[in-house]
Design a protein around this motif. Sequence first.
Motif, PDB file in Angstrom:
ATOM      1  N   LEU A 118      78.613 -13.634  23.596  1.00 23.81           N
ATOM      2  CA  LEU A 118      77.525 -13.063  22.793  1.00 23.81           C
ATOM      3  C   LEU A 118      77.254 -13.903  21.549  1.00 23.81           C
ATOM      4  N   ILE A 119      78.320 -14.383  20.909  1.00 26.95           N
ATOM      5  CA  ILE A 119      78.149 -15.248  19.734  1.00 26.95           C
ATOM      6  C   ILE A 119      77.345 -16.482  20.116  1.00 26.95           C
ATOM      7  N   ASP A 120      77.690 -17.103  21.244  1.00 21.39           N
ATOM      8  CA  ASP A 120      76.942 -18.280  21.711  1.00 21.39           C
ATOM      9  C   ASP A 120      75.496 -17.927  22.050  1.00 21.39           C
ATOM     10  N   HIS A 121      75.304 -16.833  22.763  1.00 19.94           N
ATOM     11  CA  HIS A 121      73.959 -16.466  23.217  1.00 19.94           C
ATOM     12  C   HIS A 121      73.005 -16.222  22.049  1.00 19.94           C
ATOM     13  N   PHE A 122      73.499 -15.532  21.029  1.00 23.02           N
ATOM     14  CA  PHE A 122      72.643 -15.192  19.900  1.00 23.02           C
ATOM     15  C   PHE A 122      72.734 -16.185  18.742  1.00 23.02           C
ATOM     16  N   GLY A 123      73.668 -17.147  18.828  1.00 23.55           N
ATOM     17  CA  GLY A 123      73.836 -18.113  17.749  1.00 23.55           C
ATOM     18  C   GLY A 123      74.377 -17.480  16.482  1.00 23.55           C
ATOM     19  N   TRP A 124      75.168 -16.418  16.649  1.00 20.08           N
ATOM     20  CA  TRP A 124      75.748 -15.738  15.491  1.00 20.08           C
ATOM     21  C   TRP A 124      76.743 -16.640  14.780  1.00 20.08           C
ATOM     22  N   LEU A 125      77.001 -16.349  13.544  1.00 28.64           N
ATOM     23  CA  LEU A 125      78.006 -17.029  12.717  1.00 28.64           C
ATOM     24  C   LEU A 125      77.710 -18.514  12.539  1.00 28.64           C
ATOM     25  N   TRP A 135      76.873 -18.209  35.193  1.00 31.04           N
ATOM     26  CA  TRP A 135      78.128 -18.965  35.258  1.00 31.04           C
ATOM     27  C   TRP A 135      79.049 -18.593  34.107  1.00 31.04           C
ATOM     28  N   ARG A 136      78.470 -18.400  32.954  1.00 35.23           N
ATOM     29  CA  ARG A 136      79.268 -17.979  31.806  1.00 35.23           C
ATOM     30  C   ARG A 136      79.807 -16.566  32.018  1.00 35.23           C
ATOM     31  N   VAL A 137      78.951 -15.685  32.502  1.00 33.12           N
ATOM     32  CA  VAL A 137      79.387 -14.319  32.799  1.00 33.12           C
ATOM     33  C   VAL A 137      80.464 -14.336  33.881  1.00 33.12           C
ATOM     34  N   LEU A 138      80.286 -15.147  34.907  1.00 32.19           N
ATOM     35  CA  LEU A 138      81.277 -15.249  35.974  1.00 32.19           C
ATOM     36  C   LEU A 138      82.619 -15.739  35.420  1.00 32.19           C
ATOM     37  N   GLY A 139      82.589 -16.683  34.502  1.00 34.47           N
ATOM     38  CA  GLY A 139      83.827 -17.155  33.884  1.00 34.47           C
ATOM     39  C   GLY A 139      84.584 -16.025  33.206  1.00 34.47           C
ATOM     40  N   VAL A 140      83.866 -15.175  32.477  1.00 37.18           N
ATOM     41  CA  VAL A 140      84.496 -14.033  31.808  1.00 37.18           C
ATOM     42  C   VAL A 140      85.030 -13.045  32.844  1.00 37.18           C
TER      43      VAL A 140
END
Length: 153
Positions: A118-125, A135-140
């Motif tokens: 989520l941090i990556d997707h929204f560019g938080w922080l 692919w990212r979801v599958l990794g998790v």
Amino acid sequence: NHERKPMQGSYVLLAILIGMIIPVQAGVNATLTKFLGTPVQAAVVNFTVGLLALVSIALILRLPWPAAGTLSAAPWWAWIGGLGGAMLVTASAFLIHKIGALALIVALLAGQMTLSILIDHFGWLGTPQQSLNMWRVLGVVLVLAGLYLIRRF
């Protein structure tokens, strides 16, 4: 979508090597807990030793201390990183003997990955934005499946 630079492999390897410290740290702090009485006391020792090490490094490298104006310009959430570290160290010292080193580390990784996506997707922080994809979801999901298998069998 994601251009790979030659140094990134070295950064990933460094992250893996540093990650290997986490189960050792959890075990060391769990042992310290046995002698001191609580994981909180072990965490206090952990952070005191860490503080002394970092201050020593800063003095040896003659790093300049930031001006007060620089410190006050940081967003409020930039100051709470130590709280996360305190929770991680304290909980790890407690949990390693309850669920084992492997399950602890995989559970921590699963939690890190779940929020990191989520941090990556929204560019938080202030992180670079990296869109959510299957692919990212599958990794998790695979890490969560691994945690299930580790705990089940």
